[in-house]
Scaffold this active site. Structure first.
Site, PDB file in Angstrom:
ATOM      1  N   GLY A   1       0.245  -2.731   5.825  1.00  0.00           N
ATOM      2  CA  GLY A   1       0.300  -4.047   6.450  1.00  0.00           C
ATOM      3  C   GLY A   1      -1.069  -4.678   6.527  1.00  0.00           C
TER       4      GLY A   1
ATOM      5  N   THR B   1       0.850  -1.190   0.000  1.00  0.00           N
ATOM      6  CA  THR B   1       0.000   0.000   0.000  1.00  0.00           C
ATOM      7  C   THR B   1       0.874   1.223   0.000  1.00  0.00           C
ATOM      8  OG1 THR B   1      -1.777  -1.051   1.223  1.00  0.00           O
ATOM      9  CG2 THR B   1      -1.581   1.326   1.470  1.00  0.00           C
TER      10      THR B   1
HETATM   11  C1  SD4 Z   1      -4.875  -3.894   3.407  1.00  0.00           C
HETATM   12  N1  SD4 Z   1      -3.352  -2.397   4.480  1.00  0.00           N
HETATM   13  O1  SD4 Z   1      -5.638  -4.022   2.467  1.00  0.00           O
HETATM   14  C2  SD4 Z   1      -3.687  -2.996   3.215  1.00  0.00           C
HETATM   15  C3  SD4 Z   1      -2.575  -3.761   2.622  1.00  0.00           C
HETATM   16  C4  SD4 Z   1      -1.240  -3.137   2.816  1.00  0.00           C
HETATM   17  O2  SD4 Z   1       1.022  -3.098   2.583  1.00  0.00           O
HETATM   18  O3  SD4 Z   1      -1.069  -2.163   3.407  1.00  0.00           O
HETATM   19  N2  SD4 Z   1      -0.172  -3.648   2.375  1.00  0.00           N
HETATM   20  O4  SD4 Z   1      -5.018  -4.474   4.459  1.00  0.00           O
END
Ligand code: SD4
Length: 335
Positions: free
Chosen positions: A247, A195
């Protein structure tokens, strides 16, 4: 100015006046030094290029909101990036569904989630903020709104992602991989989540933020993570600062992570200390889960001081200001 009779009348209406007075008194009287402005920070290594794009706006005295939108569109458009925007990995049923949100210095915000067929969710999130009476559009409604705004529907599942999904289907095991964001270039289904969260302060000292993702790869159809949720994946308060997260979104949502970080900064925590406290809350609530996952927070305060903290080692963030436009910093971590 209040005359006494008016004051008594207002006071009699409740304790609200003194509360309002207290809130007003708590506001900083002297605006913080603007010496550190403009500045833009964002999550992970791909934040470096995104920041450089945002910097084009910031360095010309442009608005932080325009900068963050332009900045995060870089990874959204990057075909080698399978976890943000076009060419994101699909959910377990083969749908690429995108999530994004944006927030400006006036507390305005907009978001889209589980949106298909539109490659730049951040722009649609901004349009939700600016052109509708709402904050959040999801699924078909979000796509329909984008089309009404003149965006073309396109197939987002590109051959490489389709191949990875078909490979994943063989075992169909949903298992987020720690720090997969740093593993750009790994073949097959190695990308699990990724993300970009970006926070900028413009030359006027105004703060905005943006967050965009295709979410966890091979998630259940309809699953939405923290990234498009105001307060979870992103939060900005122009008096205090901004925060964003990356995350495993479920744990961030449970703790309303980005809002928590901003509120801790309001209480005097430094950006890094606020991020650390938010990470520790996640770990305290679910210690066993936390060992297996990554969550990272990134924050900036009104002075332009920034910091980050993650559960696991390996979380990096990019910083761009007058001094240096391509700084990549290793965030501190609990483990
Ligand atoms: C999620 N937080 O869809 C996002 C994924 C993410 O690094 O941040 N990945 O949960």
């Amino acid at each position: 100015m209040y005359n006494r009779r008016k004051f008594v009348k207002l006071s009699a209406a409740g304790a609200s006046l003194s509360l309002l007075d207290k809130i007003a008194a708590a506001k900083p009287l002297v605006p913080p030094q603007a010496a550190g402005y403009p500045i833009v920070i964002s999550t992970w290594g791909f934040g470096v290029d995104a920041n450089k794009e945002a910097w084009k706006t910031l360095s010309k005295g442009g608005r932080a909101l325009d900068a963050v939108e332009a900045g995060v569109k870089i990874p959204e458009a990057d075909l080698t990036n399978h976890t943000v925007g076009r060419s994101g990995y699909p959910d377990r049923d083969g749908h690429v569904t995108l999530d994004a949100c944006i927030m400006d210095e006036n507390g305005n915000c907009g978001a889209v989630a589980a949106m298909e067929y539109i490659a730049h969710p951040i722009t649609i999130a901004r349009l939700v903020m600016e052109k509708t009476p709402h904050v959040f559009l999801v699924g078909e409604g979000a796509t329909q709104f984008a089309v009404e705004q003149g965006f073309k529907k396109e197939k987002l599942l590109l051959p490489e992602s389709e191949k990875a999904w078909k490979q994943w289907l063989k075992k169909a095991e949903y298992k987020p991989i720690i720090n997969i964001e740093n593993s750009k270039g790994l073949p097959g289904n190695q990308y699990n989540h990724d993300t970009i969260g970006m926070l900028a302060i413009d030359a006027k000292g105004n703060i905005s933020g943006a967050c965009t993702t295709s979410g966890m790869a091979f998630k259940m159809h309809g699953r939405v993570g923290d990234s498009p949720i105001i307060g979870a994946g992103l939060y900005v308060d122009n008096e205090v600062g901004g925060a964003t997260s990356t995350g495993v979104g479920e744990e961030v949502i449970r703790n309303v992570g980005s809002f928590l970080v901003v509120e801790l900064m309001r209480q005097g925590y430094s950006p890094e200390a606020a991020c650390k406290e938010a990470v520790q809350r996640i770990i305290k609530k679910k210690p066993e889960t936390a060992k297996q996952i990554q969550v990272g927070f990134l924050a900036i305060n009104k002075k332009g001081e920034y910091g980050a903290y993650a559960i696991q080692k390996g979380f990096s963030f990019a910083v761009c200001d007058k001094e240096k436009q391509d700084l990549l910093i290793d965030g501190k971590s609990f483990y």
